[in-house]
Design an enzyme around this catalytic site. Sequence first.
Site, PDB file in Angstrom:
ATOM      1  CG  HIS A  66      -1.939  -1.085   1.205  1.00 11.71           C
ATOM      2  ND1 HIS A  66      -3.240  -0.893   1.613  1.00 11.71           N
ATOM      3  CD2 HIS A  66      -1.871  -2.372   0.809  1.00 11.71           C
ATOM      4  CE1 HIS A  66      -3.913  -2.028   1.491  1.00 11.71           C
ATOM      5  NE2 HIS A  66      -3.098  -2.944   1.005  1.00 11.71           N
ATOM      6  CG  HIS A  97      -3.480 -10.588   3.692  1.00 12.03           C
ATOM      7  ND1 HIS A  97      -2.782  -9.918   4.680  1.00 12.03           N
ATOM      8  CD2 HIS A  97      -3.733  -9.673   2.726  1.00 12.03           C
ATOM      9  CE1 HIS A  97      -2.637  -8.659   4.313  1.00 12.03           C
ATOM     10  NE2 HIS A  97      -3.188  -8.480   3.143  1.00 12.03           N
ATOM     11  NE  ARG A 153       9.178 -14.518  26.413  1.00  9.82           N
ATOM     12  CZ  ARG A 153      10.208 -15.278  26.057  1.00  9.82           C
ATOM     13  NH1 ARG A 153      10.207 -16.574  26.318  1.00  9.82           N
ATOM     14  NH2 ARG A 153      11.242 -14.743  25.421  1.00  9.82           N
ATOM     15  CB  ILE A 181       3.405 -17.355  -3.884  1.00 12.84           C
ATOM     16  CG1 ILE A 181       3.733 -18.179  -5.134  1.00 12.84           C
ATOM     17  CG2 ILE A 181       4.359 -16.158  -3.769  1.00 12.84           C
ATOM     18  CD1 ILE A 181       3.189 -17.590  -6.398  1.00 12.84           C
ATOM     19  CG  ASP A 233      -4.721  -9.866  -1.423  1.00 14.80           C
ATOM     20  OD1 ASP A 233      -3.668  -9.790  -0.768  1.00 14.80           O
ATOM     21  OD2 ASP A 233      -5.375  -8.871  -1.784  1.00 14.80           O
ATOM     22  CB  CYS A 275       1.914  -6.045  -4.418  1.00 15.64           C
ATOM     23  SG  CYS A 275       2.292  -6.348  -6.130  1.00 15.64           S
TER      24      CYS A 275
END
Lengths: 291, 409
Positions: B155, B232, B243, B271, B294, B329
């Site tokens: 982005h 995602h 932790r 991927i 996506d 991306c």
Amino acid sequence: MRLVILDNYDLASEWAAKYICNRIIQFKPGQDRYFTLGLPTGSTPLGCYKKLIEYHKNGDLSFKYVKTFNMDEYVGLPRNHPESYHSYMWNNFFKHIDIDPNNAHILDGNAADLQAECDAFEKKIKEAGGIDLFVGGIGPDGHIAFNEPGSSLVSRTRLKTLAMDTILASAKYFDGDLSKVPTMALTVGVGTVMDAREVMLMVFQVMILITGAHKAFALYKAIEEGVNHMWTVSAFQQHPRTIFVCDEDATLELRVKTVKYFKVHHPRCSPLTSITHVKIVEKNVPDEQTG
Amino acid sequence: MRGGEGPSRAPVLQFTNCRLLRGGRLLREDLWVREGRILDPEKLFFDERRLADRQQDCGGCILAPGFIDVQINGGFGVDFSLATEDVGSGVALVARKILSHGVTAFCPTLVTSPPEVYHKVLPQIPVKRGGPHGAGVLGVHLEGPFISRQKRGAHPEAYVRSFEANAFHDVLATYGSLDNVCILTLAPELDRSHEVIQELTARGIRVSLGHSVADLRTAENAMQSGATFITHLFNAMLPFHHRDPGIVGLLTSDQVPPGRHIFYGMIADGIHTNPAALRIAHRAHPQGLVLVTDAVPALGLGNGRHTLGQQVVEVDGLSAYVAGTKTLCGSIAPMDTCVRHFLQTTGCSVESALESASLHPAQLLGLEKHKGSLDFGADADFVVLDDALHVQATYISGERVWQAEVAGQ
């Protein structure tokens, strides 16, 4: 009476299915000539229904001109409840074949006037010209449909309260909860079944559930003792054309003499139908025989 | 709809010789359809005393609910985040093309953009029923700009922002209108996120956590405020730490409000997520897994350079990077490829793989009564698959809207 004894559940189911199939084909049903069949529910006829579906899917048997009348239905159980007999017939038979929905008759256990529903059922059978072949089973107490010990041997379709034994036996289908089991049912009467032109009673069991021996005593009472309303199936001693289809275990309480007598007369094949149906007609299809 | 008197005279279709995904199992049952909805044949038989008017043999194939893609940025050269005069045409093109991937409904996704873009684009993407023209639009998925600068991924940094000044007012001012929006991804560590999440949830918008450096505590608070989705999983968030598992820890968190569970998107293109990581997530919480593509505008195009939001991307095989970098991306694997890959990688059942692409996204969006299943009464949106889960045909409202070419025709 004829007593046909097969080695096990599968063979007995197949024999019964072939018999029904051949009867229908031989009858040559058509637009103005429907074959009427009386039908049971329960674990016993499952194998038979599977075979009939197989014959239908093979193209050997059509139910287009067959009318069916089921023996019974619970009262007060929603029609789409998984244990209703409507559900049973839909899932195990009707949805796999080509029967016209208008010709599949099952008593409505949710009718507003139950006795009127029973009377209407009797009327429908009459209007259909009576039943050509009524297929049924027998209970361990010798009952046919829900005609339990003490039912009149000339009874007609009516409302019956179920015996405690029946309710207990059915509990396993209702999550083991007795309060969920219906206590009443609509059932054809002994007289109603006696009116059929031919009756075939299936006395065999799938081994994993319970062996045929479970029904053996009832079979003994039905055919080796007298006609008695405590064992309502015994009424069929007075029917002109009845067949009992059994597995080995069902004969355990009969006299050896009785079994030997019927096994000797075990039918050989004489095809009831034309050459085109030869493939479904095998050795143990019975020839025309009455008595 | 009429007053409910009398049975419908519309034709009844019966799809035979098939296996249906129903109740989490593949059953040998016929599928009955009337007026675009799945019909109960037993009722038809006993109530209406009717048989089917037409039968369609499905050749032994699997019939699964149509796939639902809740994260797709564009495809076939179309970029949903590009503010043009005719965004509608682009959405329509993608909607039509993804039918061949078995997708019957989707959420066009907008990445981090300046307010002008949202103001121009959002009104042009209304909710729309699917049909022969294309998959249905369930609503827009707004991924950004209220995200972590550090975890922005692909982005553009210039447009990343926060809502600490005026909380929900900032949100409305940025987007203009939320009418067509059904999912919103934000970073819960941003100040005043609690208010924003509550307000969005109250408006029926699904809030998703993503592009964030939130720790588990922050993520749990966000869930309690109303967040129900993770964008995602594993990508653009802190890695799992024993932790402080971060957002990933929501999969097994004991702070989940009773009666609810978290859903999480996964890109199973081979991927974006290592197979072992995919398996860990699936085994930890199979009921919440939602397969998403996506997909970027390069989906369906060949190798080379294409635009995404305000940046340029480079496509190479099944991978797409921010041009000149190694930053992923978005994927270009179609949904059916993701389903097959997911099945092979996790070794899960066919039923589980299919539900991850249909039932779970429907549940996330609260649409499970009509979408994502083949239950009686549901919309007849379904996909015909062979045993290897290749799409043979796609149906919307009982009508065939796409069919694979048969060899030799």
